[in-house]
Write an enzyme that holds these catalytic residues in place. Structure first.
Site, short mmCIF file in Angstrom:
data_model
loop_
_atom_site.label_atom_id
_atom_site.label_comp_id
_atom_site.label_asym_id
_atom_site.label_seq_id
_atom_site.Cartn_x
_atom_site.Cartn_y
_atom_site.Cartn_z
N GLN A 1 -52.85 69.90 -40.74
CA GLN A 1 -54.03 70.76 -40.55
C GLN A 1 -53.90 72.08 -41.29
O GLN A 1 -54.85 72.53 -41.92
CB GLN A 1 -54.43 71.03 -39.11
CG GLN A 1 -53.48 70.89 -38.02
CD GLN A 1 -54.00 71.40 -36.68
OE1 GLN A 1 -55.20 71.34 -36.38
NE2 GLN A 1 -53.11 71.87 -35.87
N TYR B 1 -37.93 70.42 -29.90
CA TYR B 1 -38.81 70.87 -31.00
C TYR B 1 -38.46 72.32 -31.35
O TYR B 1 -38.20 72.66 -32.51
CB TYR B 1 -40.27 70.72 -30.57
CG TYR B 1 -41.27 71.40 -31.49
CD1 TYR B 1 -41.50 70.91 -32.78
CD2 TYR B 1 -41.98 72.54 -31.08
CE1 TYR B 1 -42.42 71.53 -33.62
CE2 TYR B 1 -42.90 73.16 -31.91
CZ TYR B 1 -43.12 72.66 -33.18
OH TYR B 1 -44.02 73.29 -34.00
P1 NDP Z 1 -49.52 68.79 -38.54
O1 NDP Z 1 -48.89 67.98 -37.48
O2 NDP Z 1 -51.00 68.81 -38.66
O3 NDP Z 1 -48.95 68.34 -39.96
C1 NDP Z 1 -47.59 68.08 -40.11
C2 NDP Z 1 -47.32 67.84 -41.57
O4 NDP Z 1 -45.94 67.53 -41.71
C3 NDP Z 1 -48.11 66.66 -42.15
O5 NDP Z 1 -48.47 66.98 -43.48
C4 NDP Z 1 -47.08 65.54 -42.13
O6 NDP Z 1 -47.30 64.54 -43.13
C5 NDP Z 1 -45.82 66.34 -42.45
N1 NDP Z 1 -44.63 65.60 -42.06
C6 NDP Z 1 -44.24 65.24 -40.83
N2 NDP Z 1 -43.11 64.50 -40.89
C7 NDP Z 1 -42.77 64.43 -42.21
C8 NDP Z 1 -41.73 63.82 -42.94
N3 NDP Z 1 -40.77 63.09 -42.34
N4 NDP Z 1 -41.71 63.93 -44.29
C9 NDP Z 1 -42.66 64.65 -44.92
N5 NDP Z 1 -43.69 65.27 -44.31
C10 NDP Z 1 -43.74 65.14 -42.96
O7 NDP Z 1 -48.94 70.28 -38.38
P2 NDP Z 1 -49.72 71.66 -38.37
O8 NDP Z 1 -50.45 71.82 -39.66
O9 NDP Z 1 -50.44 71.80 -37.09
O10 NDP Z 1 -48.48 72.67 -38.31
C11 NDP Z 1 -48.06 73.39 -39.44
C12 NDP Z 1 -46.81 74.19 -39.10
O11 NDP Z 1 -47.10 75.09 -38.03
C13 NDP Z 1 -45.59 73.38 -38.66
O12 NDP Z 1 -44.45 73.94 -39.25
C14 NDP Z 1 -45.52 73.59 -37.17
O13 NDP Z 1 -44.19 73.52 -36.69
C15 NDP Z 1 -46.10 74.98 -37.03
N6 NDP Z 1 -46.75 75.23 -35.76
C16 NDP Z 1 -47.74 74.37 -35.33
C17 NDP Z 1 -48.37 74.59 -34.12
C18 NDP Z 1 -49.45 73.67 -33.64
O14 NDP Z 1 -49.97 73.91 -32.55
N7 NDP Z 1 -49.83 72.65 -34.39
C19 NDP Z 1 -47.99 75.72 -33.27
C20 NDP Z 1 -46.96 76.56 -33.82
C21 NDP Z 1 -46.39 76.31 -35.02
P3 NDP Z 1 -48.13 63.19 -42.84
O15 NDP Z 1 -49.24 63.55 -41.90
O16 NDP Z 1 -48.62 62.81 -44.22
O17 NDP Z 1 -47.17 62.20 -42.28
#
Ligand code: NDP
Length: 285
Positions: free
Chosen positions: A10, A126
């Site tokens: 996202q 996490y």
């Molecule tokens: P999303 O869950 O929407 O997206 C996660 C991303 O990580 C996707 O692009 C996914 O790829 C990728 N990903 C996951 N596993 C792998 C892997 N093994 N190899 C390569 N890519 C991988 O996350 P958000 O956009 O919501 O979060 C962005 C950041 O913000 C993260 O670092 C998160 O820790 C942090 N954050 C998020 C919060 C939340 O509420 N969402 C709150 C606080 C911090 P694909 O989908 O193609 O598999």
């Protein structure tokens, strides 16, 4: 050229709209023009960075399923921690500026309103793996760690689920837990400004402090749904697989002072949710 690792997430998608010509990576959710990169493959991570030589790397990728991280600890460690080690190694080699995204879940939630210099103390796997990832990122001088909270938008997380249920006239159970949720578009805009200014260190970029209960009530009010549909669940009665911090809200005063772009109010974040969401794809983060 900017490289957005996690371009299918996202936040990654919102950043891609604002960083023209950026190269995006995805793992399981293909994005147009993107390259597949599995962060559990360290050689592939280093290879991509060394070959493409990006001037900026934004690592938004993470294993964000909090309960999943509790069950799959090895995977969580490989994605949220070890991959960051390899990103840093390669960034150092080619001289890229690194922006690494982290979380309010590095804190235990006993205090709330956390500032950048408060001591992290994660209470779930996490949070632990994300904190260890931060340690690798902060070992690199040309790196910025952006901690955020409750990112919402396209994903199927609490605000979106609450909105969908309220629209259908269904009950929403909302735990009394505080955080500082921010719409992914607002976070991405702030991050672009941070990237342009090439700031380093740690910075908190998040929304206003609110409980899930208050948030669901505010969403109900915004769409004219019955606020009685929102059921308050005391923190002590919440049933999550992984423990959650009771108040993980972040203090974003430092970012507010530094950045020119305005931060959304809670009402503006809710408006962005209500008017921008037609798709729900992932599970909670
Ligand atoms: P999303 O869950 O929407 O997206 C996660 C991303 O990580 C996707 O692009 C996914 O790829 C990728 N990903 C996951 N596993 C792998 C892997 N093994 N190899 C390569 N890519 C991988 O996350 P958000 O956009 O919501 O979060 C962005 C950041 O913000 C993260 O670092 C998160 O820790 C942090 N954050 C998020 C919060 C939340 O509420 N969402 C709150 C606080 C911090 P694909 O989908 O193609 O598999």
């Amino acid at each position: 050229m900017a490289l957005i690792i996690g371009g299918s997430g996202q936040l990654g998608r919102e950043l891609a709209k604002r960083l023209e010509g950026a190269l995006l990576t995805y793992n399981t959710t293909p994005v147009e023009g993107g390259v597949k990169l599995d962060l559990t493959d360290p050689l592939a991570v280093e290879d991509l960075i060394i070959k493409r030589r990006p001037s900026v790397i934004v690592n938004t990728a993470a294993y964000t399923d909090v309960d999943g991280c509790e069950d799959n600890r090895e995977l969580a460690y490989r994605v949220n921690t070890l991959a960051v080690k390899h990103i840093v190694r390669a960034a150092r080699l080619v001289g890229s500026y690194l922006v690494h995204v982290s979380t309010d879940y590095v804190f235990d939630g006993e205090k709330g309103d956390y500032r950048e210099d408060d001591t992290p103390s994660p209470i779930n796997h996490y949070g632990l793996t994300k904190l260890l990832g931060e340690a690798y990122a902060s070992s690199y001088d040309d790196a910025l760690i952006v901690r955020t909270s409750g990112v919402f938008g396209q994903k199927n997380n609490f605000p979106l689920v609450a909105l969908q249920k309220l629209r259908r006239g269904e009950r929403v159970e909302a735990v009394e837990m505080w955080y500082s949720p921010i719409h992914a578009s607002n976070l991405a805009t702030a991050m672009v400004e941070l990237i342009k200014r090439r700031l380093t260190g740690v910075i908190h970029v998040a929304g206003e402090r609110v409980s899930r209960y208050e948030l669901a009530q505010a969403i109900a009010k915004h769409i004219g749904a019955d606020p009685e549909l929102v059921v308050r669940i005391p923190y002590t009665q919440a049933r999550f697989k992984a423990r959650r911090p009771m108040d993980s809200s972040l203090n974003s005063q430092k970012a507010k002072t530094m950045l020119r772009q305005p931060f959304n109010t809670l009402e503006e974040n809710i408006r962005a949710l209500v008017h921008n969401t037609s798709v729900a794809t992932h599970s909670e983060g």
